[in-house]
Write a protein that holds these residues in place. Sequence first.
Motif, PDB file in Angstrom:
ATOM      1  N   ALA A 256      -6.602  -3.275   2.091  1.00 19.84           N
ATOM      2  CA  ALA A 256      -5.480  -2.353   2.308  1.00 19.84           C
ATOM      3  C   ALA A 256      -5.430  -1.260   1.243  1.00 19.84           C
ATOM      4  CB  ALA A 256      -4.163  -3.121   2.335  1.00 19.84           C
ATOM      5  N   LEU A 257      -5.697  -1.638  -0.004  1.00 11.65           N
ATOM      6  CA  LEU A 257      -5.617  -0.693  -1.122  1.00 11.65           C
ATOM      7  C   LEU A 257      -6.936   0.008  -1.412  1.00 11.65           C
ATOM      8  CD1 LEU A 257      -3.373  -2.939  -3.363  1.00 11.65           C
ATOM      9  CD2 LEU A 257      -2.689  -0.780  -2.304  1.00 11.65           C
ATOM     10  N   GLU A 258      -7.957  -0.329  -0.624  1.00  7.12           N
ATOM     11  CA  GLU A 258      -9.285   0.293  -0.747  1.00  7.12           C
ATOM     12  C   GLU A 258      -9.850   0.166  -2.161  1.00  7.12           C
ATOM     13  OE1 GLU A 258      -8.949   4.273   0.842  1.00  7.12           O
ATOM     14  OE2 GLU A 258      -8.227   3.526   2.774  1.00  7.12           O
ATOM     15  N   ILE A 259      -9.850  -1.066  -2.649  1.00  8.44           N
ATOM     16  CA  ILE A 259     -10.388  -1.365  -3.979  1.00  8.44           C
ATOM     17  C   ILE A 259     -11.879  -1.657  -3.840  1.00  8.44           C
ATOM     18  CG2 ILE A 259     -10.233  -2.943  -5.961  1.00  8.44           C
ATOM     19  CD1 ILE A 259      -7.734  -1.120  -5.518  1.00  8.44           C
ATOM     20  N   SER A 260     -12.673  -1.080  -4.705  1.00 10.87           N
ATOM     21  CA  SER A 260     -14.131  -1.268  -4.641  1.00 10.87           C
ATOM     22  C   SER A 260     -14.513  -2.659  -5.143  1.00 10.87           C
ATOM     23  CB  SER A 260     -14.840  -0.214  -5.490  1.00 10.87           C
ATOM     24  OG  SER A 260     -14.623  -0.475  -6.868  1.00 10.87           O
ATOM     25  N   ASP A 261     -15.687  -3.099  -4.739  1.00 13.89           N
ATOM     26  CA  ASP A 261     -16.202  -4.381  -5.225  1.00 13.89           C
ATOM     27  C   ASP A 261     -16.302  -4.394  -6.750  1.00 13.89           C
ATOM     28  OD1 ASP A 261     -16.397  -5.303  -2.624  1.00 13.89           O
ATOM     29  OD2 ASP A 261     -18.566  -4.982  -2.481  1.00 13.89           O
ATOM     30  N   ALA A 262     -16.629  -3.252  -7.332  1.00  6.80           N
ATOM     31  CA  ALA A 262     -16.778  -3.166  -8.791  1.00  6.80           C
ATOM     32  C   ALA A 262     -15.455  -3.402  -9.512  1.00  6.80           C
ATOM     33  CB  ALA A 262     -17.348  -1.805  -9.181  1.00  6.80           C
ATOM     34  N   ASP A 263     -14.351  -3.128  -8.839  1.00  4.59           N
ATOM     35  CA  ASP A 263     -13.027  -3.270  -9.455  1.00  4.59           C
ATOM     36  C   ASP A 263     -12.311  -4.539  -9.003  1.00  4.59           C
ATOM     37  OD1 ASP A 263     -13.310  -0.878 -10.857  1.00  4.59           O
ATOM     38  OD2 ASP A 263     -12.631   0.283  -9.138  1.00  4.59           O
TER      39      ASP A 263
ATOM     40  N   LEU B 107      -8.067 -16.236  -2.939  1.00  2.15           N
ATOM     41  CA  LEU B 107      -9.137 -15.255  -2.737  1.00  2.15           C
ATOM     42  C   LEU B 107      -9.019 -14.592  -1.369  1.00  2.15           C
ATOM     43  CD1 LEU B 107     -11.608 -13.952  -3.998  1.00  2.15           C
ATOM     44  CD2 LEU B 107     -12.960 -15.903  -3.223  1.00  2.15           C
ATOM     45  N   THR B 108      -8.693 -15.353  -0.350  1.00  2.00           N
ATOM     46  CA  THR B 108      -8.517 -14.782   0.985  1.00  2.00           C
ATOM     47  C   THR B 108      -7.343 -13.809   0.991  1.00  2.00           C
ATOM     48  OG1 THR B 108      -9.390 -16.814   1.963  1.00  2.00           O
ATOM     49  CG2 THR B 108      -8.215 -15.315   3.436  1.00  2.00           C
ATOM     50  N   THR B 109      -6.246 -14.201   0.356  1.00  2.00           N
ATOM     51  CA  THR B 109      -5.090 -13.308   0.237  1.00  2.00           C
ATOM     52  C   THR B 109      -5.492 -12.022  -0.475  1.00  2.00           C
ATOM     53  OG1 THR B 109      -3.602 -15.221   0.128  1.00  2.00           O
ATOM     54  CG2 THR B 109      -2.736 -13.106  -0.674  1.00  2.00           C
ATOM     55  N   ALA B 110      -6.223 -12.160  -1.562  1.00  2.00           N
ATOM     56  CA  ALA B 110      -6.643 -10.989  -2.345  1.00  2.00           C
ATOM     57  C   ALA B 110      -7.479 -10.026  -1.511  1.00  2.00           C
ATOM     58  CB  ALA B 110      -7.424 -11.441  -3.574  1.00  2.00           C
ATOM     59  N   HIS B 111      -8.301 -10.541  -0.632  1.00  2.00           N
ATOM     60  CA  HIS B 111      -9.147  -9.663   0.189  1.00  2.00           C
ATOM     61  C   HIS B 111      -8.323  -8.809   1.149  1.00  2.00           C
ATOM     62  CE1 HIS B 111     -13.250 -10.294  -1.101  1.00  2.00           C
ATOM     63  NE2 HIS B 111     -12.915 -11.549  -1.351  1.00  2.00           N
ATOM     64  N   TYR B 112      -7.204  -9.321   1.634  1.00  2.00           N
ATOM     65  CA  TYR B 112      -6.330  -8.488   2.465  1.00  2.00           C
ATOM     66  C   TYR B 112      -5.813  -7.301   1.655  1.00  2.00           C
ATOM     67  CZ  TYR B 112      -6.115 -11.722   6.411  1.00  2.00           C
ATOM     68  OH  TYR B 112      -6.428 -12.496   7.504  1.00  2.00           O
TER      69      TYR B 112
ATOM     70  N   LYS C 257       0.824  -1.215   0.000  1.00  2.00           N
ATOM     71  CA  LYS C 257       0.000   0.000   0.000  1.00  2.00           C
ATOM     72  C   LYS C 257       0.860   1.267   0.000  1.00  2.00           C
ATOM     73  CE  LYS C 257      -2.951   2.211   3.399  1.00  2.00           C
ATOM     74  NZ  LYS C 257      -3.795   1.955   4.564  1.00  2.00           N
ATOM     75  N   THR C 258       2.001   1.225   0.688  1.00  2.41           N
ATOM     76  CA  THR C 258       2.866   2.405   0.771  1.00  2.41           C
ATOM     77  C   THR C 258       3.804   2.517  -0.421  1.00  2.41           C
ATOM     78  OG1 THR C 258       4.652   1.309   1.986  1.00  2.41           O
ATOM     79  CG2 THR C 258       2.844   2.232   3.302  1.00  2.41           C
ATOM     80  N   SER C 259       3.809   1.512  -1.298  1.00  3.97           N
ATOM     81  CA  SER C 259       4.818   1.426  -2.354  1.00  3.97           C
ATOM     82  C   SER C 259       4.305   1.584  -3.772  1.00  3.97           C
ATOM     83  CB  SER C 259       5.520   0.062  -2.272  1.00  3.97           C
ATOM     84  OG  SER C 259       6.042  -0.167  -1.002  1.00  3.97           O
ATOM     85  N   ILE C 260       2.995   1.508  -3.963  1.00  3.80           N
ATOM     86  CA  ILE C 260       2.469   1.499  -5.337  1.00  3.80           C
ATOM     87  C   ILE C 260       1.285   2.444  -5.488  1.00  3.80           C
ATOM     88  CG2 ILE C 260       3.163  -0.916  -5.659  1.00  3.80           C
ATOM     89  CD1 ILE C 260       0.067  -1.579  -5.558  1.00  3.80           C
ATOM     90  N   ILE C 261       0.994   2.739  -6.733  1.00  3.71           N
ATOM     91  CA  ILE C 261      -0.292   3.362  -7.080  1.00  3.71           C
ATOM     92  C   ILE C 261      -1.274   2.206  -7.157  1.00  3.71           C
ATOM     93  CG2 ILE C 261      -1.574   4.622  -8.843  1.00  3.71           C
ATOM     94  CD1 ILE C 261       1.166   5.821  -9.712  1.00  3.71           C
ATOM     95  N   PRO C 262      -2.423   2.300  -6.485  1.00  2.00           N
ATOM     96  CA  PRO C 262      -3.350   1.159  -6.478  1.00  2.00           C
ATOM     97  C   PRO C 262      -3.769   0.726  -7.886  1.00  2.00           C
ATOM     98  CG  PRO C 262      -4.005   2.758  -4.826  1.00  2.00           C
ATOM     99  CD  PRO C 262      -2.911   3.400  -5.656  1.00  2.00           C
ATOM    100  N   PRO C 263      -4.024  -0.562  -8.038  1.00  2.00           N
ATOM    101  CA  PRO C 263      -4.479  -1.050  -9.345  1.00  2.00           C
ATOM    102  C   PRO C 263      -5.886  -0.544  -9.649  1.00  2.00           C
ATOM    103  CG  PRO C 263      -4.694  -2.771  -7.709  1.00  2.00           C
ATOM    104  CD  PRO C 263      -3.987  -1.631  -7.034  1.00  2.00           C
ATOM    105  N   GLN C 264      -6.184  -0.483 -10.930  1.00  2.00           N
ATOM    106  CA  GLN C 264      -7.541  -0.145 -11.360  1.00  2.00           C
ATOM    107  C   GLN C 264      -8.446  -1.364 -11.304  1.00  2.00           C
ATOM    108  OE1 GLN C 264      -5.475   1.226 -14.853  1.00  2.00           O
ATOM    109  NE2 GLN C 264      -6.807   3.038 -14.874  1.00  2.00           N
TER     110      GLN C 264
END
Length: 161
Positions: free
Chosen positions: A68-75, A59-64, A41-48
Amino acid sequence: MKTLYMVRHAKSSWEYDVIDHQRPLKDKGKNDAMAVSEEVKTSIIPPQKMISSDAVRALTTAHYFKDALEISDADFSTNHDLYDFSGQNVMRIIKGLDNSLDRVMLFGHNHAFTSIANMLGSIPIENVPTCGFFMIEFDTDTWSEIKTGKTVRTIFPRDVK
């Protein structure tokens, strides 16, 4: 420019009598996923867009990372084809990404992710560890045309302890 973020699922448990696809994370895996996602989170621009294998451990890993990156459900989405160990399906997904997306994060499995890190990246990685993150930038505007890019960043659990 296209940027690909890839994360191998965190450490999973073999304690449960479930099929491979349903193996959950160990406590160590959960801790690693929390620590690595916070460092990322401190090192990248969040993915689209985030796309995860539909296996429980990925999937569990992805949810962390999603949290952390505040990605919306739509993305955020899953794709069963990321439950791939050779890398052929993963490459098909990467090459088929929508060109309107410049930054995409994928969650999946080895040996596919280590193979892709070495095939597309600029530095050799002997083994992407569980919950290992790597970032590759490509000097192109078209996902289908990516070839070798530049490995810009790696973050592995051992780096954040």
